[in-house]
Design an enzyme around this catalytic site. Structure first.
Site, short mmCIF file in Angstrom:
data_model
loop_
_atom_site.label_atom_id
_atom_site.label_comp_id
_atom_site.label_asym_id
_atom_site.label_seq_id
_atom_site.Cartn_x
_atom_site.Cartn_y
_atom_site.Cartn_z
CB SER A 14 -0.94 0.00 1.20
OG SER A 14 -0.22 -0.17 2.41
CG HIS B 162 -0.93 3.49 5.07
ND1 HIS B 162 -1.39 2.53 5.95
CD2 HIS B 162 -0.59 2.83 3.94
CE1 HIS B 162 -1.34 1.35 5.37
NE2 HIS B 162 -0.85 1.49 4.16
CG ASP C 92 -2.50 4.10 8.90
OD1 ASP C 92 -1.31 3.83 9.16
OD2 ASP C 92 -3.01 3.91 7.78
#
Length: 334
Positions: A75, A309, A306
């Protein structure tokens, strides 16, 4: 390299850059998801002993005419892919007509292939989801019950044949090479028909990279394709079990040890021993300071914080500024 804060005009440009793009993933769009502070958009890295060329998107698009750029990885690779599309769309007049997804899919986490075509420039920018680069497999017959699946360390991902026909190949891997993504899920390592139940993760990662290196040396046309490998991106979880994510308002002043990564060290070591030319984008030290730039609770799932990311616009834009300067150098375009 050192961090510098850029002015409000660049900040506004970066904000617009994301929000005119229909391809950006909601999970990385921190502003739309409610983040009010914007300071994380203003920090950029400046090299000490050189200058990144002044950014001219029209000139860049002209040089990339007829090219195919392929990102392969997890990702974090998808984030960089989205960032590059956002950046290059600034040079396109009719964005809705001239830039569109090749397969018509909405960007999601699980789709294994995503592609965007800049029709006016005959430019393709593709992303392939291959978190290990090598091939996932099912558990062999007569394997212990705890083995639910395997990673075939000696076989490249079966999608690798799709990557070859490209002018620029940008790889990343490392974030899925953890006990929680592997052993806790019943996933173990395999070479040939042999299960490697006692093999450690770093040893397995090195073995997989050697498979990748052999593939690059034997399958990629070095006269056409320029290969890059981006190192591990620093995360900023608090606690050994990644049980807390605290996004700060400003970058850290010290790296707190996050400027080093065993995964990055292995990448650099394997690439050094290759016969084919591969450029390492060593971003680990750069991201070590950027505790301010993560998604945090500003994702499309606010219940899950998170600290891995990055918000877009943000840190991945800097990776692409550096990448583009290397891609468009005299050596990179020959």
């Amino acid at each position: 390299m050192f961090l510098m804060e850029i002015g409000s005009l660049m900040k506004a440009t970066l904000y617009i850059m994301l929000h005119i793009v229909p391809f950006a993933e909601r999970g990385f769009d921190c502003v739309v998801n409610g983040r009010r502070d914007r300071g994380y958009q203003k920090w950029r890295w400046k090299p000490k002993n050189c200058e990144i060329p002044r950014f001219n998107v029209h000139e860049i698009l002209g040089k990339l005419r007829g090219k195919r750029i392929v990102f392969v990885g997890d990702s974090l690779s998808r984030t960089q892919w989205e960032s590059l599309i956002c950046i290059l769309m600034q040079g396109v007049k009719d964005k809705r007509r001239d830039v569109y997804e090749i397969n018509g899919n909405k960007i999601t986490k699980r789709i294994r292939f995503l592609g965007v075509w800049f029709s006016s420039y005959n430019l393709r920018i593709d992303y392939y989801r291959s978190v290990f680069l090598v091939q996932p497999g099912s558990a062999p017959r007569h394997a212990p019950k705890r083995v639910k699946s395997t990673i075939r360390l000696d076989k490249m991902d079966d999608m690798s044949k799709e990557w070859i026909d490209s002018d620029f190949l940008i790889f990343n891997s490392g974030h899925w090479w953890t006990p929680t993504k592997l052993f806790d899920m019943g996933c173990y390592f395999q070479t040939g028909r042999s299960l490697k139940l006692g093999m450690g993760i770093t040893t397995a990662f090195r073995t997989s990279l050697k498979t990748w290196a052999t593939w690059v040396e034997t399958s990629v046309n070095r006269n056409r394709t320029r290969v890059f490998f981006r190192t591990f991106e620093s995360s900023h979880w608090i606690g050994r079990n990644r049980n807390s994510c605290k996004v700060t308002r400003r970058p850290w002043l010290k790296t707190k040890g996050k400027d080093r990564s065993r995964i990055s060290d292995i990448i650099i070591d394997v690439v050094k021993k290759m016969t084919a030319p591969v450029t390492v984008l060593h971003v680990t030290p750069m991201g070590a300071f950027r505790s301010d730039a993560h998604v945090g609770t500003w994702s499309d799932n606010k219940s899950v914080a998170d600290c891995s990311h990055w918000c877009l616009p943000g840190v991945p834009d800097t990776w692409n500024e550096i990448l583009l300067s290397m891609m468009l150098s005299k050596d990179g375009m020959e």
